[in-house]
Design an enzyme around this catalytic site. Structure first.
Site, PDB file in Angstrom:
ATOM      1  N   LYS A  14       0.825  -1.200   0.000  1.00 28.07           N
ATOM      2  CA  LYS A  14       0.000   0.000   0.000  1.00 28.07           C
ATOM      3  C   LYS A  14       0.872   1.268   0.000  1.00 28.07           C
ATOM      4  CE  LYS A  14      -3.926  -2.295   0.255  1.00 28.07           C
ATOM      5  NZ  LYS A  14      -3.745  -3.734  -0.025  1.00 28.07           N
TER       6      LYS A  14
HETATM    7  C1  LIG Z   1      -5.062  -4.589   0.635  1.00 30.46           C
HETATM    8  C2  LIG Z   1      -6.518  -4.640   0.484  1.00 30.46           C
HETATM    9  C3  LIG Z   1      -7.363  -5.218   1.443  1.00 30.46           C
HETATM   10  C4  LIG Z   1      -6.912  -6.019   2.619  1.00 30.46           C
HETATM   11  O1  LIG Z   1      -5.922  -5.530   3.347  1.00 30.46           O
HETATM   12  P1  LIG Z   1      -4.909  -6.520   4.118  1.00 30.46           P
HETATM   13  O2  LIG Z   1      -4.186  -5.532   4.969  1.00 30.46           O
HETATM   14  O3  LIG Z   1      -4.065  -7.187   3.095  1.00 30.46           O
HETATM   15  O4  LIG Z   1      -5.708  -7.473   4.916  1.00 30.46           O
HETATM   16  C5  LIG Z   1      -8.717  -5.153   1.244  1.00 30.46           C
HETATM   17  N1  LIG Z   1      -9.244  -4.576   0.177  1.00 30.46           N
HETATM   18  C6  LIG Z   1      -8.488  -4.018  -0.772  1.00 30.46           C
HETATM   19  C7  LIG Z   1      -9.150  -3.382  -1.940  1.00 30.46           C
HETATM   20  C8  LIG Z   1      -7.098  -4.056  -0.668  1.00 30.46           C
HETATM   21  O5  LIG Z   1      -6.353  -3.536  -1.644  1.00 30.46           O
END
Ligand SMILES: *Cc1c(COP(=O)(O)O)cnc(C)c1O
Length: 391
Positions: free
Chosen positions: A188
């Site tokens: 992210k």
């Molecule tokens: C990364 C992500 C998640 C989940 O996050 P995690 O921290 O990996 O559990 C959920 N929805 C979207 C759209 C994402 O990109």
């Protein structure tokens, strides 16, 4: 930082943890308190300031954050939650995890986000919430979203996992709205390695979030303990929080650099004639009222025009790019066509835009340390590859 040489592999994403952040982690490890504690508190305070003073609590990951959001909204068996199939599968899995039913509706092929007309058409007496996803950081029409929710008395659980520092009419995503969930997973825009946070409406919701992330435990006095509602083990450690806090300090610079690189992408894509080859680019910068944080730069390949057709065509393009030292990703195949979701009755043909975009979408490299020459190389290589693989 120099551009990667043509011989060097360019991944589609590369987390950047600077020396100061590594030093902060060392301090936490040496402090005698390594799990949730003062750093988590400081991270939550900083996030709350970022989101205009709203209550914020952190969790072990973004998926847990969304699951707890659903529980705070009292969503469970018999309830329907309307969402998009073009997202990380966690979005739908957490709805199943609380015993509710995910209802997929089609996307708008221009934004690749949930189509709000389709949301309205899918509302039934069992609908309890809308779960929009801001793919690559691009928000939906937030005025329309909350107008629909208000009219039908629905909760909104925003999967803003990818949308930290994105804006709607200048307002930061998370600084307004209902329950807003972010992820700090390694890929992210800012990361705590793994982690997430939920922006809430009231102190009562925040108290419930604190309980649900730690087995539902309520402590009182020196030795009192009770559980009114069982929870899980979803707290964020101080080690992760120290990383997140340091990254948060660089958020403005990260967002600005991503916007510059996106602009360079549009210029290089035009120079390389990508649109003429039938490759669909993202919506241009600031097309309407939404501002993306450029979490990803995604194109849709003209799979019908390419050797092999779908789904082979995308594999061929990704393979050819990899051989030329460029990593790409797929975000995402449509969830409703996964085996488990098919077993719930979902079929090919039900969500045609999502299915077409899901077959052709490719994520190109984008991270702050990239240089203009890297972007040029990606666009030129994609152009050559598609020309070569054209039928
Ligand atoms: C990364 C992500 C998640 C989940 O996050 P995690 O921290 O990996 O559990 C959920 N929805 C979207 C759209 C994402 O990109």
């Amino acid at each position: 930082m120099t551009a990667t040489a043509a011989s060097e592999f360019l991944p589609f994403v590369r987390p950047e943890i600077d020396a100061d952040t590594i030093a902060e982690v060392g301090k936490v490890l040496a402090s005698g308190w390594i799990t949730s504690g003062p750093k988590m508190q400081a991270f939550e305070d900083a996030l709350s300031r970022l989101f205009g003073g709203r209550p914020v609590r952190t969790f072990a990951n973004g998926s847990a954050t969304m699951e707890i959001a659903l529980r705070i909204a009292d969503i469970g068996p018999g309830d329907e939650v309307i969402t998009t199939p073009i997202t990380w599968v966690a979005t739908a899995n957490v709805v199943l995890a609380v015993g509710a039913k995910p209802v997929f509706v089609d996307i708008d092929p221009r934004t690749r986000n949930i189509d709000l007309d389709a949301v309205e058409a899918a509302i039934t007496p069992r609908t309890r919430a809308i779960m929009p996803v801001y793919l690559s950081g691009l928000p939906v029409d937030m005025d329309r979203l909350y107008a629909i929710a208000g009219k039908h008395r629905l909760r909104v659980i925003e999967d803003a996992a990818q949308a930290i520092d994105s804006r709607w009419q200048g307002k930061r995503i998370g600084a307004f709205g209902d329950l807003v969930s972010f992820s700090f997973q390694a890929n992210k825009n800012i990361t705590s390695v793994e982690g997430g946070c939920l922006v809430m409406n009231t102190p009562e919701e925040a108290v419930r979030a604190e309980r649900l992330r730690l087995q539902g435990v309520i402590r009182s006095g020196m030795d009192g303990m009770d559980v009114e509602e069982p929870g899980g083990k979803f707290n964020l450690t101080d080690v992760n929080a120290a990383i997140g806090l340091a990254q948060l300090g660089r958020l403005d610079a990260i967002t600005a650099r991503r916007a510059e690189l996106a602009e360079i992408y549009f210029r290089c894509a035009a120079d390389a004639g990508l649109a003429e080859l039938g490759i669909e680019l993202p919506l241009p910068l600031d097309p309407r009222q939404a501002t993306t944080n450029w979490h990803m730069f995604q194109v849709v390949l003209p799979t019908a025009r390419l050797e092999g057709g779908a789904p082979q065509a995308r594999h061929n393009v990704m393979q050819a790019m990899r051989e030329r030292g460029i990593g790409t990703g797929v975000h995402y195949p449509p969830i409703h066509l996964f085996t488990y979701y098919r077993s719930l009755g979902w079929r090919e043909g039900m969500l045609p835009h999502a299915e077409r975009i899901g077959r052709g979408i490719v994520t190109l490299p984008l991270f702050p340390a990239m240089q203009a020459a890297d972007v040029e190389r990606v666009c030129a290589t994609l152009s050559e590859t598609c020309k070569r693989l054209c039928k």
